[in-house]
Each structure stands twice: as C-alpha cells, then as structure tokens.
Design an enzyme around this catalytic site. Structure first.
Site, PDB file in Angstrom:
ATOM      1  N   SER A 171       4.246  -4.366   2.091  1.00 21.65           N
ATOM      2  CA  SER A 171       5.517  -4.070   1.433  1.00 21.65           C
ATOM      3  C   SER A 171       5.800  -2.585   1.254  1.00 21.65           C
ATOM      4  CB  SER A 171       5.569  -4.776   0.086  1.00 21.65           C
ATOM      5  OG  SER A 171       4.613  -4.237  -0.770  1.00 21.65           O
ATOM      6  N   LYS A 181       7.748  -6.417  -9.553  1.00 24.12           N
ATOM      7  CA  LYS A 181       8.069  -5.074  -9.053  1.00 24.12           C
ATOM      8  C   LYS A 181       9.333  -4.531  -9.723  1.00 24.12           C
ATOM      9  CE  LYS A 181       5.960  -5.640  -4.521  1.00 24.12           C
ATOM     10  NZ  LYS A 181       6.207  -5.884  -3.102  1.00 24.12           N
TER      11      LYS A 181
END
Ligand code: ADP
EC number: 3.4.21.53
Length: 774
Positions: A665, A708
């Site tokens: 990511s 996140k």
C-alpha cells in the site's frame, strides 16, 4: 507443652498443583517447652529433654508394679501382632522388635502403629511418667485387638488381603470392619478414605471413575514416602475438583444483554450488533455449536472487556487464557503423568479454577501462538475449538476425556495474518477498529475516569477533568488506536491528585483557571505566556484545598511531563522528496513519512527502514513507472536528462527503521515522493495517501482503510487519497470524521499526483516551474 524431638531424614513432595510434602523423621526423645523465645518465622524455644535419661530408664520407684504393667502390656502387644499376617516381613520384624526392645519403649512404638485418634496419641505423648504411659496404652491395645477379632469374623474371606494392608499401613486399615460412631468420626480424618469417598460421590464420567478407583487402590498400598504417592494424590484431588457435571444456569435475555453491552462499552456498534446476533441465535437454538467468535483489532480497544461482558450477560463464569508466546502443545493439552512436574494444560486448569463446566473462555492473543520443537499448540487448540470433537477432549495429564462442549470460547487477536489458517477457518473474525478522538473522549468520560476515580478513592467533587484536557492527553501524550495508554495517563493524574487531596496542600485556584472552557481547541491553552500555575505549587500551604481540583494544561504538564507528541507534519514536509503515507499495523493505523534523496551515482536504488519484499517491489515499480513517464511530466535528473537514473543514485527511506514494514500500500506514496524529488516541488503538507500501484499506473485497492483514515485524522491531516475501489470502506468511518476530511478517490497515478501537489501535477503546469529550476 510436651513434644518429640526428631531428626528429619527425608523430604519428598511437590508444590504443584498444591503443596504436598511427606516428611520422614526419626523420633529421638520427649521434651518439654520451658520458654518460648521467638514465634516467627518459626517458633524457637528453650526445651528440656524428658526421657531416655538415667532416672527414667533405671531408677524406678516401684519396679514391681511397673514390671507387672509392662508384662501385661507385652502380652497384649504380642497377641495383637500375632493376629496379623506373619508372612509379611514388616510384621515379622515388629514381632522381633517386641522381644528385642526395652519394654519402656513399647508404648510409644505401638501407639504409633495402632489405630488411634490424634488426641489419644497426644495424651500418650503427654504421659511423661512410664507407669502412666503403660496404663493409658493398654486400653488402646485391647480396643485394637477386639476390633481385629471382629474384623476377622466379618470379613473372613478377605482376611489375608486385609492383614497385608494392615501390616503395611497399620494405622489406616486396622479395625476397618468395626464401625462405631467414634470411629466413623475418625475416618473423616483419614484423607485417603475421604478422597475415596469424594471420588465415589463426585459426578465424574464412568470412565474417569474407573481410572480414579484404580488409582486410589494403588495409593492405598503405596507408602507415603514414595514420590509417586504425592503425584497420585494430586491427580486424584484434581479429578475430584474438576467440574464434571457442575454448571451455572444460563440466564440469557437479549434485551438485558443489549443493556449490559451498551452500559459497559461506548461505540463499537458493529461489534455489539454481531455479538447480540450471536447470543440471539444461541438463545433460540439452545446449543453452542457454531463458529467461535474472534475479535481482531489493535490493543486496548476493548476486546477482552467485551468478552467479559458476554460472560456477564449470560451469567457465566469468565476465564482468560493468555496464549501469547505459548509454543508448547503441552501448555494446551497437558503433560503426561510420567513426567516429573507434569501438570494439566491450561484448558483443564481453567476449568478447575472456575469450578463449572460452562464458563466463557477468552483465548487471548491467538495470533501470538508460536511453534517450537515441543509441537504446535495451534494444532492442539483445533481440537479444543472444534465442536465436533471437543465433547471428548483428552488432556494428557487426565488421560480421560472431558466434555468441553458447554464451554463458550471467544478468541482475540491483533491481526489475522499470523493466525494459523486452520484455526482461522474455525473462527468468525469480527474486526474491532481503533477509536476516533471523539470516541476516546466519550469513553474516557463515561468509563475510564469514573473507574480511575474509584480505584484511587477519589470523588468527582475532588477532581475535575474537562473534556479539553482529555483531548490534550489524547493528542499530546498518547498515540494509539485503543485507550490503554489514555487509561494509564488518567491513572497517573488520579494518583497525583490523590496525593494532593491526602496532603491537603492544594493551592487555591486562581480565577483565570475557570476560564478553561470545554470544546475549545487545546492548542490555544498551551501558550508560552500562560501563567505557570499548577497543582504541584505548594507556595501557599496555609490555604485549604480548593475542591474540585481542576486539571488544566499546566497541571497536565506537571503530572505527565512535557507533551510527548507534537504536530510535526508541516515541518517535515518543507522540502521536496517527502510524502506522507498511511500504514496499517496490528497496533492500528499510522502515518508514515517516506523520504527520498538523489545523488551522483550509477543508477542504484537504496532502500532503508527494514522493508519486506513486497515493499521493495513497490519501490521498483514506482521508479519504473516514473522513468517511463518522465517526459510526460517533465521529470529530470540533476543534469536535466529524462533518464532519471542516469548518473544518479536514489535513496528511499521509511523512518521508524526498527519496525519491519511490508505490504503494497505504500506504492502511491513512493511515486509521489519521487515525483516531488524529481520535480523539485513540495507535496501538500496536509495530504496523506495509500494505494497499491501497477506498472501501468493504475491504483489498486488496499486493506485497513478505516484505521488508516483514523490515523490521518489523529495526525490532523485534511486530505486523504485512497484507491477508488476502496470507496465502500468509507461507510464504516464515523460521519464527523468523514466531514472533517476530504477524500480523493484515485483510479490512476495521474489523479494521485494531481491531488498531492498544490495546483495539480499536469504537464503544462509543471513545465514552467521545472525550467526555472534547471
Ligand atoms: P484489548 O483486549 O482490546 O487489548 P481491553 O479489553 O483490555 O483491550 O481494554 C482496555 C481497557 O479499555 C479496558 O479497561 C476497557 O474497559 C477499556 N475500554 C476499551 N474500549 C472501551 C469502550 N468502548 N468503552 C468502555 N471502555 C472501553
């Protein structure tokens, strides 16, 4: 005040599961306590020796009377011993002893052998005068002889057996047949008999009962001094204590369960909903077969405490089994009894502790099971958790099956990545994400602060913590997904206040303190020119404590020290080649600064910060994509060439080098960081990003979006770039967090770069800018 001096010859036993020791001593003589010198840690006294002295052995006043008495005693003793089985060596030896030993020693010896109560034994011990001792012992002997006669009559067939047992363990078995009330009482003192009674009356399974009876038979024939005696006894005691058939009654009422869950926990709607569903199904179906719930989330988000609430709603006992670091399958399944120090596994131990067979077992940290040479504990857990198998779970120590099907298992973990797949397959994973700042404030004020106040004996009239202070603690003193550090900090504050309250030394609050309003931004209060006043000021001791003590920012600084975390985002983004990525870790989401620099070289790429393979590949992908698109974006190396690696080395660094990072990511962040480096432009300081990239420049979805985004929100960022296909994940995020952030949904890298740089990253826009740089 009379005792026996003795010499300890042997000590055998073990401390587990209960301390049980056998002490073998040789008696020396009687003594009398003259004066107790010390009682602790053990008594020390001045004593006087009473027998084995000249005057007792020789100088009898009435030789004749004693002679008669001792003769009579000797006769009874011989009669008794001869009633026993002479073929047993111990009996034959006893017979010889009667002739060889001085007569004066006989009363003591025989009293210790025949069946007498403790009190009778003590009386004989107290009888210092020989004559008295003989007189007291003769009736006991007679009683014993009568008892034996009766026994022989009633149990003719088993005579031989009994005699043998009598010979080996005379004080336990002689006179078994004659049951007077007195003796029945005595029998209670005899723990092996007690144990046998307990085994027979316990509700253990047939198989277990058979094993136990066999063991107790062995135990009876075993001398106490044998080490195995203690082991067998411990085993039997455990078997008796286990809740074979004992259970608590479930009182499940879904409405009440909802109230308990809501009262105990703020937020966590999704988790609570799933737990209620689970309980509702249990209520309707009335059996426990079904998936095992596994709560997965960062530490301190309340996984354990929800488990406890479930037990509470069901009215069941709760037991936590910590599995972190367990690497031996015997930990779960127990050691075989042949081992020295063998013991049952944690499951059986847990059942013994709770004392019922239907508790809630919380298997904490199943993701931290380890493998070792001692076998795989996860494999042992499989049997425990499988509803098809666990009704006959066999612990190696017990060696008989125990029914675990009534136990409700709940597991917790920080990440599913390290849970063995076979185990994961049996569990239903429920994600428990971290909390937003607002949720943390609510949790603190509804649950943590009242709990801490109670723990420290404080009342709300003594201490007041405004919400703005809590926010300050959350943003400046903790950086976590859960609330554990917050809880600790609140504990520290309560401790400090408790001292002040106890001392009564609180300085009177100044009027401007009251101005610390709720809801205002915390930063405004920590201005440099604020008056330095704190609860630790002791200048004005004469004033009585001002209640409640208000915890403001100065007090915070005094108690917790200077803030540990600062908003460093904008400072670090003041030069090209830095971008903020979002990372997911088992401890929650985090923001991560990716830094890049270039230098003269031969086109090498250096990566630092303990990266996994996938991360390294992302870096190569990013560079390849940038190289192939260098012309389009007017990206050049230091000498103005579009071949970015020509005479240039690149170094990429991911700070927090001690933590291993992996995953795809970071792809978009690396591209952005390098684009900034090669274009010389700054990445916006309020934007964070996450997403996997492909060689063609597409942005692929990634996991952990909620954590996140919460991390970006915690760090005070305003814009978050996420892959377009992750749009659905945004629904899980609380509305107020969503409102405070702008989301850019990117399907390709063009869109990422456009959003990451002020004024976009279009070809034309950057051309001018770049030229001026070159
Ligand atoms: P975990 O098992 O997830 O590591 P714990 O269950 O031990 O965390 O929780 C730590 C502490 O935080 C507990 O004292 C718990 O009561 C408290 N806590 C966590 N989440 C909540 C919540 N939503 N509401 C109230 N208290 C909470």
């Amino acid at each position: 005040r009379i005792g026996t001096a003795a010499l300890a010859v042997q000590v055998v036993g073990s401390n587990w599961p209960k301390p049980h020791y056998t002490l073998l001593v040789t008696g020396l003589c009687r003594f009398q306590v003259l004066q107790l010198l010390k009682e602790k840690p053990y008594p020390i006294a001045e004593v006087q020796q009473l027998d084995r002295l000249e005057q007792f052995t020789n100088g009898h006043k009435s030789e004749e009377e004693l002679g008669e008495l001792s003769e009579q005693f000797y006769k009874y003793a011989v009669q008794l011993v001869e009633m026993l089985d002479m073929s047993v060596p111990a009996v034959a030896k006893l017979r010889r002893l009667l002739d060889n030993l001085p007569r004066e020693a006989l009363p003591d010896i025989l009293t210790s052998i025949i069946r007498t109560s403790n009190q009778e034994k003590l009386q004989i011990l107290d009888a210092v005068r020989l004559e008295e001792r003989f007189k007291m012992t003769i009736p006991l002997l007679v009683r014993q002889i009568e008892g034996l006669k009766l026994l022989q009559k009633t149990r003719k067939s088993k005579q031989d057996d009994d005699k043998r047992v009598v010979a080996i363990r005379p004080n336990r078995r002689i006179n078994h047949g004659s049951i007077t009330e007195d003796e029945e009482e005595e029998e209670d003192h005899d723990d092996v008999v007690m144990l046998e009674k307990k085994i027979r009356t316990s509700s253990m399974s047939e198989q277990a009962l058979k094993v136990c009876l066999k063991e107790i038979k062995r135990l009876k024939k075993m001398p106490q001094s044998m080490p195995e005696y203690a082991l067998t006894r411990n085993y039997l005691e455990l078997m008796v204590e286990l809740p074979w058939n004992k259970s608590t009654k479930d009182r499940l009422e879904i409405r009440a369960a909802r109230i308990v869950l809501d009262n105990d926990h703020y937020a966590m709607e999704k988790l609570k909903k799933r737990v209620l569903e689970y309980l509702a199904v249990r209520q309707l179906k009335n059996n426990l077969k079904g998936p095992i719930l596994c709560f997965v989330g960062p530490p301190g988000v309340g996984k354990t405490s929800v488990g406890r609430s479930i037990a509470k709603t069901l009215g069941r006992e709760f037991h936590r089994i910590a599995l972190g670091g367990v690497c031996d399958q015997s930990d779960i399944r127990g050691h075989r009894r042949t081992y020295v120090g063998s013991m049952p596994g944690r499951i059986i131990n847990g059942l013994k502790t709770v004392g019922v067979n239907n508790p809630v077992f919380l298997l904490d940290e199943v993701d931290k099971l380890a493998k070792s040479l001692q076998g795989d504990p996860a494999a042992a857990l499989l049997e425990v958790l499988d509803p098809e198998q666990n009704h006959s779970f066999t612990d190696h120590y017990l060696n008989v099956a125990f029914d675990l099907s009534q136990v409700l298992f709940i597991a917790t973990a920080n990440t599913t990545a390290t849970i063995p797949p076979a185990l994961l397959d049996r569990m239903e994973v429920i994600q428990v994400p971290g909390y937003t700042q607002e949720e943390k404030i609510e949790i603190a004020h509804r649950h943590l602060i009242p709990k801490q106040l109670e723990l420290h004996g404080l009342t709300p009239q003594q201490i007041q913590i405004p919400q703005v202070t809590t926010l300050g603690i959350i943003t400046r003193y903790t950086r976590e997904a859960g609330v554990r550090a917050l809880d600790r900090k609140l504990g520290a504050i309560c401790r400090a206040v408790a001292v002040k309250v106890a001392e009564g030394q609180h300085k009177e609050a100044k009027p401007d303190r009251a101005e610390v309003g709720e809801g205002e931004d915390c930063k405004e209060h920590v201005t440099e020119d604020a008056k330095p006043e704190s609860i630790s000021d002791t200048a004005d001791l004469a004033l009585p404590p001002e209640m409640p003590i208000l915890i403001d920012f100065h007090a915070l600084k005094d108690i917790l020290g200077p803030p540990m975390y600062d908003m460093e985002v904008s400072e670090r983004l003041n030069q090209p080649g830095v971008a903020i990525g979002l990372a997911w870790t088992p401890l929650g989401g985090e923001i991560m600064f990716v830094e890049a620099s270039r230098m003269d070289g031969e086109g090498q790429l250096t990566l630092t910060g303990q990266l996994g393979d996938v991360m390294k590949e992302s870096a190569h992908l990013a560079i390849s994509w940038l190289r192939s698109n260098a012309k389009r974006y007017q990206l050049t190396n230091a000498s103005g060439s579009f071949d970015l690696l020509d005479n240039t080395d690149i170094h990429l660094h991911f700070p927090a080098g001690a933590v291993t990072k992996d995953g795809p990511s970071a792809g978009v962040t690396i591209v952005t960081c390098l684009a900034s480096l090669f274009s010389g432009r700054l990445v916006c300081s309020d934007v964070a990003m996450t997403g996997e990239i492909t060689l063609r420049g597409l942005v692929l979805p990634v996991g952990g979006i909620k954590d996140k985004v919460l991390a970006a929100h915690r760090a005070g960022l305003k814009r978050v770039i996420i892959p377009q296909r992750n749009e659905k994940d945004l629904e899980e995020i609380a509305a107020h967090v969503r409102q405070e952030l702008t989301f850019v949904l990117a399907a390709c890298l063009d869109e990422v770069l456009n959003a990451a740089f002020d004024g976009g990253f279009a070809v034309k826009a950057s051309l001018e800018h770049l030229n001026s740089k070159l």
